[in-house]
Design an enzyme around this catalytic site. Structure first.
Site, PDB file in Angstrom:
ATOM      1  NE  ARG A  89      -2.502  -2.342   2.883  1.00 45.14           N
ATOM      2  CZ  ARG A  89      -2.678  -2.528   4.185  1.00 45.14           C
ATOM      3  NH1 ARG A  89      -3.284  -1.609   4.890  1.00 45.14           N
ATOM      4  NH2 ARG A  89      -2.224  -3.619   4.761  1.00 45.14           N
ATOM      5  CD  GLU A 126      -3.343  -4.552  14.148  1.00 44.50           C
ATOM      6  OE1 GLU A 126      -3.287  -3.911  13.086  1.00 44.50           O
ATOM      7  OE2 GLU A 126      -4.277  -4.459  14.953  1.00 44.50           O
TER       8      GLU A 126
END
Ligand SMILES: O=P(O)(O)OC[C@H]1O[C@H](OP(=O)(O)OP(=O)(O)O)[C@H](O)[C@@H]1O
Ligand SMILES: Nc1ncnc2[nH]cnc12
Length: 201
Positions: A89, A126
């Site tokens: 991204r 994460e």
């Protein structure tokens, strides 16, 4: 260097007066624009994670312009001579920021994608583990590198990217992200790195 000012574009519902300057008469900020174009997806890519999906932002040209201009202003403020794009991204953001700022862009990629000699780092994020790589000759001595990504969460990705740039002989002047998940304390992990985020969650 040529300075290019984009045409002022109205975004949001007709009559709200929000423009690509990032500010409207009513005081709408780039953070307001960004917040209105992020979609929360519960339990993706795994249970318990609220995924911050930027595809509405990418699909709304005027909002995307506001956000890219904001990141480009940040890059100028840091005196960046090159922008480093973190796959995947980060690529979507760093390339237009580099173009707008008038500097080059270096891809920091997931393992196995770059030809030639590379430097690599494995890290936790994460929701998993990954390895990032950069070409060993990607930076010139004296380069001032701004890392660009969409999300700062645990800081694992940015920490690995920072190490890669430094191992390649360049200076990291900062990290610019769209949003920072403050509850995961990535900023603390990266201290004393300068971090600029448009919005906090
Ligand atoms: O601060 P962290 O905990 O490291 O997490 C942040 C990173 O996680 C996401 O990337 P992801 O690895 O999911 O890759 P993608 O951009 O290819 O989807 C995001 O784009 C950041 O790069
Ligand atoms: N919650 C999240 N949403 C989107 N990208 C992420 N990268 C790490 N955590 C994320």
């Amino acid at each position: 260097m040529t300075t290019i000012e984009p045409a002022e574009t109205t975004i949001g519902p007709a009559g709200t007066g929000t423009t690509t300057s990032g500010l409207s008469a009513a005081g709408t900020t780039a953070a307001d624009v960004l917040r209105a174009h992020i979609r929360d997806v519960a339990d993706f890519p795994q249970p318990g994670v609220v995924f911050k999906d930027i595809t509405p932002l990418l699909g709304t040209p005027a909002a995307f312009t506001v956000v890219i201009n904001e990141l480009a202003t940040t890059a100028g403020g840091y005196g960046a001579t090159v922008v480093a794009a973190i796959e995947a991204r980060g690529f979507l953001l760093a390339a237009p920021v580099a173009y707008r700022t008038g500097v080059g862009v270096v891809p920091i990629r997931k393992q196995g994608k770059l030809p030639g000699e590379t430097v690599s780092r494995t890290y936790d994020l994460e929701y998993g583990t990954a390895t990032l790589e950069v070409q060993a000759d990607a930076f010139q001595p004296g380069d001032r590198v701004l890392l660009v990504d969409d999300v700062l969460a645990t800081g694992g990705t940015a920490a690995a990217a920072t190490e890669l740039v430094r191992a390649s002989g360049a200076e990291v002047v900062g990290l610019a992200v769209l949003m920072e998940l403050t509850f995961l304390a990535g900023r603390d992990r990266l201290a004393p790195l300068a971090i600029s985020s448009i919005m906090e969650v």
